[in-house]
Design a protein around this motif. Structure first.
Motif, mmCIF file in Angstrom:
data_model
loop_
_atom_site.group_PDB
_atom_site.id
_atom_site.type_symbol
_atom_site.label_atom_id
_atom_site.label_comp_id
_atom_site.label_asym_id
_atom_site.label_seq_id
_atom_site.Cartn_x
_atom_site.Cartn_y
_atom_site.Cartn_z
ATOM 1 N N MET A 134 -14.007 11.659 1.455
ATOM 2 C CA MET A 134 -14.761 12.906 1.444
ATOM 3 C C MET A 134 -14.639 13.597 0.086
ATOM 4 S SD MET A 134 -14.125 16.399 3.676
ATOM 5 C CE MET A 134 -12.590 16.871 2.875
ATOM 6 N N ASN A 135 -13.418 13.806 -0.366
ATOM 7 C CA ASN A 135 -13.212 14.538 -1.618
ATOM 8 C C ASN A 135 -13.862 13.842 -2.811
ATOM 9 O OD1 ASN A 135 -11.813 16.763 -0.660
ATOM 10 N ND2 ASN A 135 -9.875 15.643 -0.636
ATOM 11 N N GLY A 136 -13.701 12.534 -2.879
ATOM 12 C CA GLY A 136 -14.243 11.790 -4.014
ATOM 13 C C GLY A 136 -15.749 11.915 -4.120
ATOM 14 N N THR A 137 -16.433 11.705 -3.015
ATOM 15 C CA THR A 137 -17.894 11.737 -3.083
ATOM 16 C C THR A 137 -18.411 13.161 -3.230
ATOM 17 O OG1 THR A 137 -17.891 11.574 -0.685
ATOM 18 C CG2 THR A 137 -18.474 9.596 -1.897
ATOM 19 N N VAL A 138 -17.739 14.117 -2.607
ATOM 20 C CA VAL A 138 -18.190 15.505 -2.746
ATOM 21 C C VAL A 138 -18.051 15.952 -4.198
ATOM 22 C CG1 VAL A 138 -17.625 17.897 -2.167
ATOM 23 C CG2 VAL A 138 -17.873 16.210 -0.359
ATOM 24 N N LEU A 139 -16.937 15.580 -4.804
ATOM 25 C CA LEU A 139 -16.730 15.927 -6.214
ATOM 26 C C LEU A 139 -17.840 15.332 -7.087
ATOM 27 C CD1 LEU A 139 -14.254 17.459 -7.415
ATOM 28 C CD2 LEU A 139 -13.518 15.252 -8.317
ATOM 29 N N GLU A 140 -18.131 14.073 -6.834
ATOM 30 C CA GLU A 140 -19.128 13.364 -7.625
ATOM 31 C C GLU A 140 -20.528 13.973 -7.442
ATOM 32 O OE1 GLU A 140 -18.488 10.635 -9.643
ATOM 33 O OE2 GLU A 140 -20.591 10.417 -10.201
ATOM 34 N N THR A 141 -20.884 14.275 -6.211
ATOM 35 C CA THR A 141 -22.267 14.713 -5.961
ATOM 36 C C THR A 141 -22.449 16.225 -6.099
ATOM 37 O OG1 THR A 141 -21.871 14.793 -3.587
ATOM 38 C CG2 THR A 141 -22.872 12.787 -4.445
ATOM 39 N N THR A 142 -21.372 16.964 -6.322
ATOM 40 C CA THR A 142 -21.554 18.403 -6.556
ATOM 41 C C THR A 142 -21.366 18.723 -8.036
ATOM 42 O OG1 THR A 142 -19.277 18.847 -5.878
ATOM 43 C CG2 THR A 142 -20.983 19.142 -4.220
ATOM 44 N N PHE A 143 -20.131 18.729 -8.516
ATOM 45 C CA PHE A 143 -19.871 19.119 -9.906
ATOM 46 C C PHE A 143 -20.649 18.267 -10.900
ATOM 47 C CE2 PHE A 143 -16.308 21.015 -7.768
ATOM 48 C CZ PHE A 143 -16.141 22.207 -8.437
ATOM 49 N N ASN A 144 -20.493 16.956 -10.803
ATOM 50 C CA ASN A 144 -21.112 16.088 -11.806
ATOM 51 C C ASN A 144 -22.632 16.190 -11.793
ATOM 52 O OD1 ASN A 144 -18.572 15.345 -12.441
ATOM 53 N ND2 ASN A 144 -18.685 13.286 -11.564
ATOM 54 N N ILE A 145 -23.184 16.258 -10.585
ATOM 55 C CA ILE A 145 -24.651 16.302 -10.490
ATOM 56 C C ILE A 145 -25.170 17.645 -10.976
ATOM 57 C CG2 ILE A 145 -26.614 16.120 -8.922
ATOM 58 C CD1 ILE A 145 -25.154 13.528 -9.065
ATOM 59 N N PHE A 146 -24.478 18.706 -10.621
ATOM 60 C CA PHE A 146 -24.914 20.038 -11.041
ATOM 61 C C PHE A 146 -24.962 20.117 -12.562
ATOM 62 C CE2 PHE A 146 -24.268 24.664 -11.775
ATOM 63 C CZ PHE A 146 -25.328 25.133 -11.031
ATOM 64 N N PHE A 147 -23.960 19.557 -13.197
ATOM 65 C CA PHE A 147 -23.882 19.530 -14.653
ATOM 66 C C PHE A 147 -25.116 18.833 -15.241
ATOM 67 C CE2 PHE A 147 -22.138 17.385 -18.514
ATOM 68 C CZ PHE A 147 -21.839 18.532 -19.236
#
Lengths: 269, 308
Positions: free
Chosen positions: A87-100
């Motif tokens: 959960m944490n790994g994919t949420v991190l990837e698809t929120t912070f990184n994508i928003f950037f």
């Protein structure tokens, strides 16, 4: 009127309908330089396993596992930590990184002037998060095997199981990102994932909760993830497993659909 | 004339109630350098975005390569090279990787891309920066890289949205030189700009846009001949005399344009105009006589100066 359009037409077969893997190619170029960052995603659950599983496992020798079968505490908590890290790994990837990339670097605006589509981007980014998640899960699984926490051959299914959890959370994470306006909104992300991690039967079974609270816990997607991975890890199956899988699958599909639609609306104005 | 590469009829773009592009018609032929000239907010970028298929059309008809952007966007984009107004280079990749991945987005084989990268880095004068991250590059270098990126797939049509805005003179001239080369090689270019000299130098044909509408169309030379008299007299008055200067010069026949710091007078005979000024005793502090330019056409058509 004669037609003198350029004759250089795109050869058939080169207009591949599926292009999401181009996003993986892009992300591979990026991450091969920052591979050390990826390692942190592996160590986090392993540290949790060592500290909580082994430490608390000393105090709490056995807990009732799936179907009420008593199991070793470390074996109880390990699949849940795997689920949480998915959960944490994919949420991190698809929120912070994508928003950037979406709001600051405008990476996707450029990509959309090529034959790529916003759906390719959505599927590509979710898929990439899953590939990453699968790598972590596999590494974590190896640790579980090494520690003797897996008793059944079925436990190998925890890896695709973790990918399914990643799909559910990654899709919803990406959909949520399309609604974010500033970095402040990201505080909400941990406001959601933190309680999920703590209360979704990660550290103790559902029946610890009073009966009135239990239906609430059942609403947590991570609860379904935890129970699913536990069932796989211990090789104990019953009909509830199908429910867990269906819950996560539907959640992921809805998230992916919303994410793709919203991305298209944001990028193509 | 052969079938146009891009054709618009009544092309309209609305953002809510705001009419960004108001029923414009134009044809762009293969091999031509076509310009969209206009101030900020004239609708140039919105038009470009519809051509590149990233912005849905509100009303009207648009074809690119004879294809419909609404349903065949992918096929259109496969043959386009796009230089957006704001650089959106991939900041997480190096210079060469930026070119490489755009080749991959276009489904090019790796070997072709590698060959093309060498050529394009040379073209963009970035050969020695190929392994550099994008971030430390100068504005001019980033712009050249964005243009090189647009050319990676050997596009049939290159769309450049304000290619030189924000660059210093050296960087602009280097870019113009690259765009000339492209033109000579037979590429079809669509350029938006609010620089008159850029339009005059690069465009075979252009349209002037203002408030979402096309207000004039032709080659730079035709437009000057059609809209601006032969000569322009620029008059500078001391600040205290600038007030009400419009009325005092109202008798001038070719038309005048009062700007913040000077008055522009359009005339067919600059000498006669100056003589008249002396007779009427409205002698300016400073006089500049020059041939009329595209900028004068622009001022006549849109009635405002290009302050940006």
């Amino acid at each position: 009127m004669s037609v003198s359009l350029p004759t250089r037409l795109t050869p058939p077969g080169r207009m591949t309908p599926f292009r999401a893997h181009r996003i993986w190619e892009r992300n591979y170029l990026v991450y091969r330089r920052v591979w050390k960052v990826i390692l942190t995603g592996f160590f986090e659950p392993v540290f949790y396993l060592f500290s909580i599983g082994i430490g608390i496992g000393e105090l709490v020798p056995e807990v009732p596992g799936p179907g009420g079968v008593p199991i070793d505490y470390t074996a109880f908590v390990a699949p849940a930590l795997m689920a949480a890290s998915a959960m944490n790994g994919t949420v991190l990837e698809t929120t912070f990184n994508i928003f950037f990339r979406l709001k600051f670097e405008k990476t996707y605006d450029g990509i959309l002037t090529t034959p790529m589509s916003s759906r390719d981007i959505a599927i590509g980014e979710i898929g990439w998060a899953l590939v990453r998640g699968a790598l972590y899960s596999t590494a974590f699984f190896v640790v579980m095997v090494a520690m003797g926490l897996t008793v059944s051959w079925w436990s190998v299914l925890t890896i695709p199981g973790a990918v399914l959890i990643g799909f559910a959370f990654g899709s919803v994470g990406l959909a949520a990102t399309t609604f974010m306006r500033s970095w402040q909104d990201f505080d909400l992300v941990s406001l959601v994932t933190m309680p999920l991690f703590l209360f979704s039967t990660t550290f103790y079974p559902l029946d610890v909760y009073p009966p009135a609270i239990q239906p609430l816990i059942r609403l947590s997607p991570l609860y379904h993830g935890n129970e699913m991975l536990r069932a796989f890890s211990l090789g104990i199956f019953d009909w509830t497993l199908a429910g867990h899988i269906a819950f996560l699958l539907v959640m992921g599909l809805i998230g992916a659909f919303v994410a793709s639609r919203r991305l298209d609306g944001l990028l193509r104005k | 004339m052969s079938e146009p590469l891009v054709q618009a009829r009544g092309l309209t773009k609305k953002f809510g109630d705001f009419l960004a592009v108001d029923a414009v018609d134009f044809d762009i032929a293969k091999g031509e350098a076509f310009g969209f000239l206009g101030p900020n907010g004239a609708g140039k970028t919105s038009t470009m975005k519809m051509i590149t298929t990233v912005s849905p059309i509100t009303e009207g008809k648009l074809t690119v390569f004879g294809l419909d952007p609404t349903v065949e966007g992918r096929q259109i984009r496969q043959r386009l090279g796009v230089v957006p107004q704001e650089d959106n280079l991939d900041m997480e990749l190096t210079v060469a990787e930026n070119l490489y991945i755009y080749g991959r987005y276009h489904d090019m084989p790796r070997a072709d891309i590698r060959r093309r990268i060498t050529e394009l880095l040379e073209f963009a004068q970035l050969s020695d920066r190929s392994e550099s991250p994008v971030e430390p590059l100068s504005g001019g270098m980033k712009r050249r890289l964005t243009i090189a990126r647009a050319l990676i797939s050997d596009p049939d049509l290159v769309i450049l949205d304000e290619p030189t805005t924000g660059l210093d003179p050296q960087a602009r001239h280097l870019l113009w030189d690259r765009l000339y080369r492209l033109k000579r090689e037979g590429a079809t270019l669509i350029i938006t700009t609010h620089y008159m000299d850029e339009a005059e130098q690069l465009c075979d044909r252009l349209v002037v846009m203002d408030k979402g509408k096309i207000v004039a169309e032709g080659s730079p030379r035709q437009l000057i001949a059609q809209y601006a008299p032969r000569e322009v007299v620029e008059l500078r008055y001391p600040e205290e005399q600038m007030e009400g200067i419009g009325e005092r010069l109202g008798w001038l026949e070719g038309g005048i344009e009062v700007l913040a710091d000077r008055v522009i007078v359009y005339t067919d005979d600059a000498e006669a105009t100056q003589h008249e000024l002396t007779i009427r005793d409205i002698q300016p502090e400073q006089v500049l006589v020059r041939r009329s330019s595209l900028e004068d056409v622009f001022l006549k058509l849109t009635g405002r100066s290009l302050v940006d």
